[in-house]
Each structure stands twice: as C-alpha cells, then as structure tokens.
Write a protein that holds these residues in place. Structure first.
Motif, PDB file in Angstrom:
ATOM      1  N   THR A   1      16.036 -24.182 -19.514  1.00  0.00           N
ATOM      2  CA  THR A   1      17.206 -25.028 -19.210  1.00  0.00           C
ATOM      3  C   THR A   1      17.932 -25.470 -20.479  1.00  0.00           C
ATOM      4  O   THR A   1      19.108 -25.808 -20.433  1.00  0.00           O
ATOM      5  CB  THR A   1      16.827 -26.267 -18.366  1.00  0.00           C
ATOM      6  OG1 THR A   1      15.985 -27.130 -19.146  1.00  0.00           O
ATOM      7  CG2 THR A   1      16.125 -25.880 -17.083  1.00  0.00           C
TER       8      THR A   1
ATOM      9  N   TYR B   1      22.405 -26.162 -21.938  1.00  0.00           N
ATOM     10  CA  TYR B   1      23.024 -27.140 -22.842  1.00  0.00           C
ATOM     11  C   TYR B   1      23.509 -26.463 -24.121  1.00  0.00           C
ATOM     12  O   TYR B   1      24.546 -26.824 -24.679  1.00  0.00           O
ATOM     13  CB  TYR B   1      22.032 -28.280 -23.148  1.00  0.00           C
ATOM     14  CG  TYR B   1      21.708 -29.072 -21.910  1.00  0.00           C
ATOM     15  CD1 TYR B   1      22.517 -30.116 -21.495  1.00  0.00           C
ATOM     16  CD2 TYR B   1      20.616 -28.720 -21.107  1.00  0.00           C
ATOM     17  CE1 TYR B   1      22.251 -30.816 -20.328  1.00  0.00           C
ATOM     18  CE2 TYR B   1      20.343 -29.406 -19.943  1.00  0.00           C
ATOM     19  CZ  TYR B   1      21.163 -30.453 -19.553  1.00  0.00           C
ATOM     20  OH  TYR B   1      20.893 -31.132 -18.389  1.00  0.00           O
ATOM     21  N   ARG B   2      22.759 -25.468 -24.574  1.00  0.00           N
ATOM     22  CA  ARG B   2      23.187 -24.729 -25.776  1.00  0.00           C
ATOM     23  C   ARG B   2      24.475 -23.950 -25.499  1.00  0.00           C
ATOM     24  O   ARG B   2      25.357 -23.864 -26.356  1.00  0.00           O
ATOM     25  CB  ARG B   2      22.077 -23.772 -26.232  1.00  0.00           C
ATOM     26  CG  ARG B   2      20.914 -24.491 -26.887  1.00  0.00           C
ATOM     27  CD  ARG B   2      19.758 -23.539 -27.167  1.00  0.00           C
ATOM     28  NE  ARG B   2      18.626 -24.219 -27.744  1.00  0.00           N
ATOM     29  CZ  ARG B   2      18.356 -24.270 -29.044  1.00  0.00           C
ATOM     30  NH1 ARG B   2      19.130 -23.643 -29.905  1.00  0.00           N
ATOM     31  NH2 ARG B   2      17.302 -24.931 -29.477  1.00  0.00           N
TER      32      ARG B   2
ATOM     33  N   SER C   1      22.098 -31.220 -28.229  1.00  0.00           N
ATOM     34  CA  SER C   1      21.476 -32.524 -28.049  1.00  0.00           C
ATOM     35  C   SER C   1      22.558 -33.597 -27.842  1.00  0.00           C
ATOM     36  O   SER C   1      22.349 -34.564 -27.100  1.00  0.00           O
ATOM     37  CB  SER C   1      20.592 -32.783 -29.272  1.00  0.00           C
ATOM     38  OG  SER C   1      20.135 -34.076 -29.322  1.00  0.00           O
TER      39      SER C   1
ATOM     40  N   ALA D   1      24.167 -33.076 -24.324  1.00  0.00           N
ATOM     41  CA  ALA D   1      23.153 -33.391 -23.304  1.00  0.00           C
ATOM     42  C   ALA D   1      23.073 -34.885 -23.020  1.00  0.00           C
ATOM     43  O   ALA D   1      22.479 -35.304 -22.032  1.00  0.00           O
ATOM     44  CB  ALA D   1      21.793 -32.864 -23.743  1.00  0.00           C
TER      45      ALA D   1
ATOM     46  N   ARG E   1      25.342 -33.434 -17.725  1.00  0.00           N
ATOM     47  CA  ARG E   1      24.049 -33.290 -17.045  1.00  0.00           C
ATOM     48  C   ARG E   1      24.255 -33.087 -15.544  1.00  0.00           C
ATOM     49  O   ARG E   1      23.636 -32.228 -14.930  1.00  0.00           O
ATOM     50  CB  ARG E   1      23.150 -34.513 -17.289  1.00  0.00           C
ATOM     51  CG  ARG E   1      22.915 -34.855 -18.752  1.00  0.00           C
ATOM     52  CD  ARG E   1      21.694 -35.733 -18.937  1.00  0.00           C
ATOM     53  NE  ARG E   1      20.486 -34.965 -18.679  1.00  0.00           N
ATOM     54  CZ  ARG E   1      19.909 -34.171 -19.568  1.00  0.00           C
ATOM     55  NH1 ARG E   1      20.387 -34.049 -20.775  1.00  0.00           N
ATOM     56  NH2 ARG E   1      18.830 -33.482 -19.245  1.00  0.00           N
TER      57      ARG E   1
ATOM     58  N   GLY F   1      12.310 -27.750 -20.154  1.00  0.00           N
ATOM     59  CA  GLY F   1      13.423 -28.576 -20.617  1.00  0.00           C
ATOM     60  C   GLY F   1      12.952 -29.937 -21.090  1.00  0.00           C
ATOM     61  O   GLY F   1      11.920 -30.054 -21.765  1.00  0.00           O
ATOM     62  N   ARG F   2      13.729 -30.958 -20.744  1.00  0.00           N
ATOM     63  CA  ARG F   2      13.398 -32.321 -21.177  1.00  0.00           C
ATOM     64  C   ARG F   2      13.197 -33.259 -19.979  1.00  0.00           C
ATOM     65  O   ARG F   2      12.489 -34.260 -20.082  1.00  0.00           O
ATOM     66  CB  ARG F   2      14.530 -32.918 -22.036  1.00  0.00           C
ATOM     67  CG  ARG F   2      14.906 -32.116 -23.279  1.00  0.00           C
ATOM     68  CD  ARG F   2      13.809 -32.201 -24.312  1.00  0.00           C
ATOM     69  NE  ARG F   2      14.221 -31.620 -25.597  1.00  0.00           N
ATOM     70  CZ  ARG F   2      14.386 -30.321 -25.818  1.00  0.00           C
ATOM     71  NH1 ARG F   2      14.169 -29.449 -24.846  1.00  0.00           N
ATOM     72  NH2 ARG F   2      14.732 -29.884 -27.016  1.00  0.00           N
ATOM     73  N   ASP F   3      13.859 -32.938 -18.860  1.00  0.00           N
ATOM     74  CA  ASP F   3      13.887 -33.866 -17.712  1.00  0.00           C
ATOM     75  C   ASP F   3      13.526 -33.141 -16.420  1.00  0.00           C
ATOM     76  O   ASP F   3      13.911 -33.583 -15.336  1.00  0.00           O
ATOM     77  CB  ASP F   3      15.301 -34.456 -17.562  1.00  0.00           C
ATOM     78  CG  ASP F   3      16.340 -33.374 -17.265  1.00  0.00           C
ATOM     79  OD1 ASP F   3      16.076 -32.191 -17.566  1.00  0.00           O
ATOM     80  OD2 ASP F   3      17.397 -33.705 -16.704  1.00  0.00           O
TER      81      ASP F   3
ATOM     82  N   ARG G   1      16.917 -34.906 -33.489  1.00  0.00           N
ATOM     83  CA  ARG G   1      17.041 -34.441 -32.111  1.00  0.00           C
ATOM     84  C   ARG G   1      16.056 -35.198 -31.199  1.00  0.00           C
ATOM     85  O   ARG G   1      16.416 -35.606 -30.091  1.00  0.00           O
ATOM     86  CB  ARG G   1      16.770 -32.935 -32.061  1.00  0.00           C
ATOM     87  CG  ARG G   1      17.535 -32.232 -30.985  1.00  0.00           C
ATOM     88  CD  ARG G   1      18.160 -30.957 -31.485  1.00  0.00           C
ATOM     89  NE  ARG G   1      17.196 -29.905 -31.762  1.00  0.00           N
ATOM     90  CZ  ARG G   1      16.747 -29.047 -30.850  1.00  0.00           C
ATOM     91  NH1 ARG G   1      17.114 -29.145 -29.595  1.00  0.00           N
ATOM     92  NH2 ARG G   1      15.929 -28.087 -31.196  1.00  0.00           N
TER      93      ARG G   1
ATOM     94  N   ASP H   1      17.223 -37.282 -28.044  1.00  0.00           N
ATOM     95  CA  ASP H   1      16.763 -36.845 -26.719  1.00  0.00           C
ATOM     96  C   ASP H   1      15.915 -37.926 -26.030  1.00  0.00           C
ATOM     97  O   ASP H   1      15.943 -38.076 -24.815  1.00  0.00           O
ATOM     98  CB  ASP H   1      15.951 -35.535 -26.824  1.00  0.00           C
ATOM     99  CG  ASP H   1      16.794 -34.344 -27.276  1.00  0.00           C
ATOM    100  OD1 ASP H   1      18.045 -34.454 -27.258  1.00  0.00           O
ATOM    101  OD2 ASP H   1      16.211 -33.313 -27.659  1.00  0.00           O
TER     102      ASP H   1
ATOM    103  N   ARG I   1      18.427 -41.447 -25.182  1.00  0.00           N
ATOM    104  CA  ARG I   1      19.672 -41.482 -24.409  1.00  0.00           C
ATOM    105  C   ARG I   1      19.424 -42.207 -23.082  1.00  0.00           C
ATOM    106  O   ARG I   1      18.287 -42.238 -22.584  1.00  0.00           O
ATOM    107  CB  ARG I   1      20.210 -40.067 -24.185  1.00  0.00           C
ATOM    108  CG  ARG I   1      19.303 -39.223 -23.342  1.00  0.00           C
ATOM    109  CD  ARG I   1      19.857 -37.820 -23.109  1.00  0.00           C
ATOM    110  NE  ARG I   1      18.909 -37.073 -22.339  1.00  0.00           N
ATOM    111  CZ  ARG I   1      18.486 -35.843 -22.620  1.00  0.00           C
ATOM    112  NH1 ARG I   1      18.941 -35.201 -23.660  1.00  0.00           N
ATOM    113  NH2 ARG I   1      17.598 -35.262 -21.845  1.00  0.00           N
TER     114      ARG I   1
HETATM  115  O1   DC Z   1      15.005 -26.812 -25.503  1.00  0.00           O
HETATM  116  P1   DC Z   1      16.193 -26.623 -26.443  1.00  0.00           P
HETATM  117  O2   DC Z   1      15.862 -26.903 -27.886  1.00  0.00           O
HETATM  118  O3   DC Z   1      16.835 -25.284 -26.277  1.00  0.00           O
HETATM  119  O4   DC Z   1      17.270 -27.723 -25.961  1.00  0.00           O
HETATM  120  C1   DC Z   1      18.495 -27.954 -26.643  1.00  0.00           C
HETATM  121  C2   DC Z   1      18.973 -29.369 -26.350  1.00  0.00           C
HETATM  122  O5   DC Z   1      19.365 -29.464 -24.981  1.00  0.00           O
HETATM  123  C3   DC Z   1      17.948 -30.473 -26.566  1.00  0.00           C
HETATM  124  O6   DC Z   1      18.071 -31.108 -27.821  1.00  0.00           O
HETATM  125  C4   DC Z   1      18.205 -31.467 -25.474  1.00  0.00           C
HETATM  126  C5   DC Z   1      18.966 -30.713 -24.433  1.00  0.00           C
HETATM  127  N1   DC Z   1      18.224 -30.479 -23.176  1.00  0.00           N
HETATM  128  C6   DC Z   1      18.247 -31.507 -22.254  1.00  0.00           C
HETATM  129  O7   DC Z   1      18.780 -32.581 -22.524  1.00  0.00           O
HETATM  130  N2   DC Z   1      17.650 -31.317 -21.041  1.00  0.00           N
HETATM  131  C7   DC Z   1      17.036 -30.156 -20.746  1.00  0.00           C
HETATM  132  N3   DC Z   1      16.471 -30.000 -19.545  1.00  0.00           N
HETATM  133  C8   DC Z   1      16.986 -29.121 -21.702  1.00  0.00           C
HETATM  134  C9   DC Z   1      17.581 -29.317 -22.925  1.00  0.00           C
END
Ligand code: DC
Length: 205
Positions: free
Chosen positions: A33, A37-38, A77, A80, A86, A107-109, A158, A162, A165
């Motif tokens: 995921t 965002y990238r 970042s 995001a 989002r 991902g992150r969430d 980052r 992350d 936020r």
């Molecule tokens: O996993 P990555 O390094 O490719 O993610 C790039 C940026 O995208 C990361 O700094 C935060 C954001 N991101 C996010 O907020 N939620 C996600 N599910 C995946 C990535």
C-alpha cells in the motif's frame, strides 16, 4: 472464507520482503500500500495536486520508475498525512483485501483502519539504526551517494511524521503480533510470520 493478513510497521523494517514471501507461501494476493502513497507523491513532485492525484490514480502511475527514490519516500510521508488523500485510497485497498484467494496488505494502518477485521495482524519493526543501515545498503547498491547519517535522519523524520499524524497514525493494532527483525535474517523473519499466520489459514479452510 478469504483470509486477510495485515502487515504494518515503519520504513525498512522488512515488511515488504516478509509480505511478498508469505503471500507466495500461502498463495494469496499481495498489495504494497506504500506504493499508492508513493505514486501520489511522484505526481505531486511533477506538479499535480495531491488529492486530485489520489482520486485519479491509475495502474500506469503505480508503475512509475522513480517510486523507490528517497525524494518520493519523503513526499509520500507528507501526502499520507492528508486525510483527503487517505480517504481517496481506502476503497481500492478494501476491494483488494476482498480477493477470493486471500490477501496480504502491507502498510502503516492496515490492521488499525483499512482492515480492522483482518484475521491476522503483524507489526514488523526493527531499531532505527538497523533500518537505516538496510536502506543505506540498498540505495548505495543503486549508486546513491547519501551518507549513512543522512539516511538515518530520513528514517527518523519519516517515523516521526508517520507516527504522529492525526489521521491513521502508524501504531500496532491491539491484537497485532509483534515481529522485531533487528536481529533476524530474512529466512528467520519470514518463518516467524508464517508461524503466526498458519493457524488462521488452516482454521479458515
Ligand atoms: O511503506 P513505504 O515506505 O513505501 O511507504 C511510503 C510512505 O507512505 C510512508 O512514509 C507512509 C505512507 N503510508 C501510509 O501512510 N499508509 C500506508 N498504508 C502505507 C504507506
């Protein structure tokens, strides 16, 4: 029943490597995921509006060649942190999670917001210095000239953004299994993930 595996964690902790390996092991679909965002970030660096870019994302944008660059990562970042960005990406991720063969999303969430009902949630982490070393080695192999200290500063910046936020910050879901890869090689980290996932997969079939 389709099994959803949510794998969250900070940058360069090994999520991508582990996610690809477990998806292949269990025959599930895999979505990185962060690439969404990238892809939005790459378009913003080309002058696009972030929210419009998120709403209009296509397969072509996801295949852009510069998505792994450090500039794109930092901008990812930043975009995001925008709630409208989002929100524009939620449906695509949930549709992907519904794949009949099962799905691994990293991902992150994912375990906290996108798929709070995922049968398996992993939080993959490692010490910042270890993650910066891995990212530095990866970038140096591609000819990048940033010093280790610059890469470490990037990783910390980052993490800070992350985790702090307001909308969907990076944090482990209450029911996530923690895997710290600081002192694990790839095979051991993948094995730990497979051990955590396997009971849910056999329970679902
Ligand atoms: O996993 P990555 O390094 O490719 O993610 C790039 C940026 O995208 C990361 O700094 C935060 C954001 N991101 C996010 O907020 N939620 C996600 N599910 C995946 C990535």
């Amino acid at each position: 029943m389709n099994v959803v595996v949510a794998i969250d964690g900070p940058a360069a902790a090994g999520k991508g490597t582990i996610s690809k390996a477990v998806a292949a092991h269990f025959g599930m679909a895999y979505l990185d995921t962060g690439s969404l965002y990238r892809a939005v970030a790459a378009r913003v660096l080309d002058g696009a509006d972030a929210v419009a870019a998120a709403r209009g994302l296509t397969a072509e944008h996801l295949a852009a060649p510069n998505l792994r660059s450090a500039d794109v990562a930092q901008m990812a970042s930043q975009v995001a942190a925008l709630p409208q960005v989002r929100a524009a990406l939620v449906e695509f991720q949930r549709d992907f999670a519904a794949r009949p063969e099962g799905a691994v999303l990293d991902g992150r969430d994912i375990g906290t917001v996108i798929c709070p009902d995922a049968q398996v949630k992993l939080f993959v982490t490692a010490r910042p210095e270890i993650r910066a070393r891995r990212r530095y080695d990866e970038q140096a192999a591609q000819g990048a000239s940033d010093s280790f200290d610059m890469v470490l500063a990037d990783v910390r910046a980052r993490d800070e953004r992350d985790m702090n936020r307001a909308d969907a910050p990076l944090k482990p879901a209450g029911d996530a299994v923690l895997i710290d890869t600081s002192d694990l090689d790839i095979d051991a980290a993948v094995a730990a993930a497979i051990r955590a996932i396997a009971p849910q997969v056999s329970g679902a079939s």
